[in-house]
Scaffold this motif. Structure first.
Motif, PDB file in Angstrom:
ATOM      1  N   ALA A  31       0.836  -1.204   0.000  1.00 39.02           N
ATOM      2  CA  ALA A  31       0.000   0.000   0.000  1.00 39.02           C
ATOM      3  C   ALA A  31       0.870   1.253   0.000  1.00 39.02           C
ATOM      4  CB  ALA A  31      -0.927  -0.016   1.210  1.00 39.02           C
ATOM      5  N   LEU A  32       1.975   1.204   0.719  1.00 37.27           N
ATOM      6  CA  LEU A  32       2.918   2.324   0.745  1.00 37.27           C
ATOM      7  C   LEU A  32       3.431   2.616  -0.660  1.00 37.27           C
ATOM      8  CD1 LEU A  32       4.901   4.328   2.065  1.00 37.27           C
ATOM      9  CD2 LEU A  32       6.348   2.376   2.607  1.00 37.27           C
ATOM     10  N   ASN A  33       3.766   1.579  -1.381  1.00 40.15           N
ATOM     11  CA  ASN A  33       4.269   1.746  -2.741  1.00 40.15           C
ATOM     12  C   ASN A  33       3.194   2.354  -3.652  1.00 40.15           C
ATOM     13  OD1 ASN A  33       6.383   1.463  -4.655  1.00 40.15           O
ATOM     14  ND2 ASN A  33       5.341  -0.322  -5.491  1.00 40.15           N
ATOM     15  N   VAL A  34       1.961   1.939  -3.488  1.00 41.31           N
ATOM     16  CA  VAL A  34       0.859   2.505  -4.270  1.00 41.31           C
ATOM     17  C   VAL A  34       0.737   3.997  -3.976  1.00 41.31           C
ATOM     18  CG1 VAL A  34      -1.643   2.498  -4.569  1.00 41.31           C
ATOM     19  CG2 VAL A  34      -0.398   0.332  -4.475  1.00 41.31           C
ATOM     20  N   GLU A  35       0.777   4.369  -2.709  1.00 43.37           N
ATOM     21  CA  GLU A  35       0.645   5.782  -2.336  1.00 43.37           C
ATOM     22  C   GLU A  35       1.827   6.603  -2.839  1.00 43.37           C
ATOM     23  OE1 GLU A  35      -2.036   7.086  -1.375  1.00 43.37           O
ATOM     24  OE2 GLU A  35      -3.088   5.262  -0.820  1.00 43.37           O
ATOM     25  N   ALA A  36       3.030   6.029  -2.794  1.00 48.34           N
ATOM     26  CA  ALA A  36       4.197   6.737  -3.330  1.00 48.34           C
ATOM     27  C   ALA A  36       4.032   6.961  -4.825  1.00 48.34           C
ATOM     28  CB  ALA A  36       5.473   5.951  -3.040  1.00 48.34           C
ATOM     29  N   GLY A  37       3.451   5.997  -5.518  1.00 51.62           N
ATOM     30  CA  GLY A  37       3.160   6.161  -6.949  1.00 51.62           C
ATOM     31  C   GLY A  37       2.153   7.261  -7.192  1.00 51.62           C
ATOM     32  N   GLU A  38       1.153   7.359  -6.342  1.00 53.26           N
ATOM     33  CA  GLU A  38       0.155   8.427  -6.478  1.00 53.26           C
ATOM     34  C   GLU A  38       0.793   9.795  -6.238  1.00 53.26           C
ATOM     35  OE1 GLU A  38      -3.230   7.461  -4.036  1.00 53.26           O
ATOM     36  OE2 GLU A  38      -3.664   5.646  -5.198  1.00 53.26           O
ATOM     37  N   LEU A  39       1.734   9.864  -5.313  1.00 47.42           N
ATOM     38  CA  LEU A  39       2.474  11.101  -5.088  1.00 47.42           C
ATOM     39  C   LEU A  39       3.268  11.469  -6.332  1.00 47.42           C
ATOM     40  CD1 LEU A  39       3.614  13.386  -3.314  1.00 47.42           C
ATOM     41  CD2 LEU A  39       5.262  11.720  -2.416  1.00 47.42           C
ATOM     42  N   GLU A  60      -2.196  20.955  -2.188  1.00 44.13           N
ATOM     43  CA  GLU A  60      -2.980  20.247  -1.174  1.00 44.13           C
ATOM     44  C   GLU A  60      -3.109  18.769  -1.528  1.00 44.13           C
ATOM     45  OE1 GLU A  60      -5.052  19.049   2.082  1.00 44.13           O
ATOM     46  OE2 GLU A  60      -3.850  20.856   1.813  1.00 44.13           O
ATOM     47  N   ALA A  61      -3.290  18.459  -2.812  1.00 45.20           N
ATOM     48  CA  ALA A  61      -3.357  17.057  -3.239  1.00 45.20           C
ATOM     49  C   ALA A  61      -2.030  16.351  -2.957  1.00 45.20           C
ATOM     50  CB  ALA A  61      -3.721  16.973  -4.722  1.00 45.20           C
ATOM     51  N   VAL A  62      -0.928  17.050  -3.200  1.00 46.04           N
ATOM     52  CA  VAL A  62       0.396  16.496  -2.889  1.00 46.04           C
ATOM     53  C   VAL A  62       0.527  16.290  -1.377  1.00 46.04           C
ATOM     54  CG1 VAL A  62       2.874  17.041  -2.868  1.00 46.04           C
ATOM     55  CG2 VAL A  62       1.542  17.339  -4.972  1.00 46.04           C
ATOM     56  N   ALA A  63       0.054  17.241  -0.599  1.00 46.93           N
ATOM     57  CA  ALA A  63       0.103  17.113   0.860  1.00 46.93           C
ATOM     58  C   ALA A  63      -0.667  15.878   1.324  1.00 46.93           C
ATOM     59  CB  ALA A  63      -0.450  18.369   1.521  1.00 46.93           C
ATOM     60  N   GLN A  64      -1.814  15.622   0.712  1.00 39.75           N
ATOM     61  CA  GLN A  64      -2.604  14.441   1.074  1.00 39.75           C
ATOM     62  C   GLN A  64      -1.849  13.153   0.751  1.00 39.75           C
ATOM     63  OE1 GLN A  64      -5.669  14.340   2.677  1.00 39.75           O
ATOM     64  NE2 GLN A  64      -5.243  16.519   2.987  1.00 39.75           N
ATOM     65  N   GLU A  65      -1.165  13.122  -0.380  1.00 43.08           N
ATOM     66  CA  GLU A  65      -0.396  11.927  -0.744  1.00 43.08           C
ATOM     67  C   GLU A  65       0.811  11.746   0.179  1.00 43.08           C
ATOM     68  OE1 GLU A  65      -1.682   9.767  -2.506  1.00 43.08           O
ATOM     69  OE2 GLU A  65      -3.162  10.922  -3.621  1.00 43.08           O
ATOM     70  N   ILE A  66       1.456  12.856   0.539  1.00 43.00           N
ATOM     71  CA  ILE A  66       2.564  12.780   1.494  1.00 43.00           C
ATOM     72  C   ILE A  66       2.055  12.213   2.820  1.00 43.00           C
ATOM     73  CG2 ILE A  66       4.123  14.169   2.922  1.00 43.00           C
ATOM     74  CD1 ILE A  66       4.530  15.964   0.424  1.00 43.00           C
ATOM     75  N   ALA A  67       0.881  12.670   3.246  1.00 45.74           N
ATOM     76  CA  ALA A  67       0.290  12.145   4.479  1.00 45.74           C
ATOM     77  C   ALA A  67       0.023  10.648   4.362  1.00 45.74           C
ATOM     78  CB  ALA A  67      -0.990  12.903   4.806  1.00 45.74           C
ATOM     79  N   ASP A  68      -0.510  10.214   3.220  1.00 48.88           N
ATOM     80  CA  ASP A  68      -0.763   8.781   3.020  1.00 48.88           C
ATOM     81  C   ASP A  68       0.530   7.980   3.127  1.00 48.88           C
ATOM     82  OD1 ASP A  68      -3.517   9.010   2.651  1.00 48.88           O
ATOM     83  OD2 ASP A  68      -3.372   9.097   0.461  1.00 48.88           O
ATOM     84  N   VAL A  69       1.590   8.477   2.501  1.00 49.77           N
ATOM     85  CA  VAL A  69       2.883   7.791   2.567  1.00 49.77           C
ATOM     86  C   VAL A  69       3.365   7.728   4.016  1.00 49.77           C
ATOM     87  CG1 VAL A  69       5.326   7.976   1.920  1.00 49.77           C
ATOM     88  CG2 VAL A  69       3.546   8.297   0.183  1.00 49.77           C
TER      89      VAL A  69
END
Length: 115
Positions: A31-39, A60-69
């Motif tokens: 899941a971490l790898n998926v979120e890093a890909g989304e970032l 803000e979208a980038v911030a959300q992906e950073i938070a997910d990672v």
């Protein structure tokens, strides 16, 4: 919020939803790898300069992906009982040894290319 607090909140979040059954280190790493890909997707096709000059909604979208990672990193470390702060300190010391400032300043080579 410190790392221990984040990890406790994530543990509670998973327990309240009966998701611990799905939170193996393998699944969290995936899941971490998926979120890093989304970032990464937010920066695809941008120039170097454009990657610094994000519009507020994109930022803000980038911030959300950073938070997910970060969430998945904290969860993975918690599951494996890894002290993130200690691991970062050890890794920074290794990097300082591999990349002495006086030798690598202004260069972007891998450490093996300096020896």
């Amino acid at each position: 919020m410190n790392i221990d607090t984040i990890q406790a909140k994530l543990r509670d979040f998973a327990q309240e939803r009966d998701w611990e059954q799905f939170h193996s280190p393998k699944n969290i790493a995936m899941a971490l790898n998926v979120e890093a890909g989304e970032l990464l997707e937010h920066f695809q096709w941008l120039t170097q300069q454009a990657s610094f000059d994000l519009e507020p909604d994109k930022k803000e979208a980038v911030a959300q992906e950073i938070a997910d990672v970060q969430v998945y990193l904290c969860r993975l470390a918690d599951l494996l009982k890894i002290d993130i702060e200690g691991a970062v300190e050890r890794k920074m010391a290794l990097n300082e040894a591999k990349y002495p400032a006086d030798m690598v300043r202004g260069k972007a080579k891998k450490y093996t290319e300096y020896r």
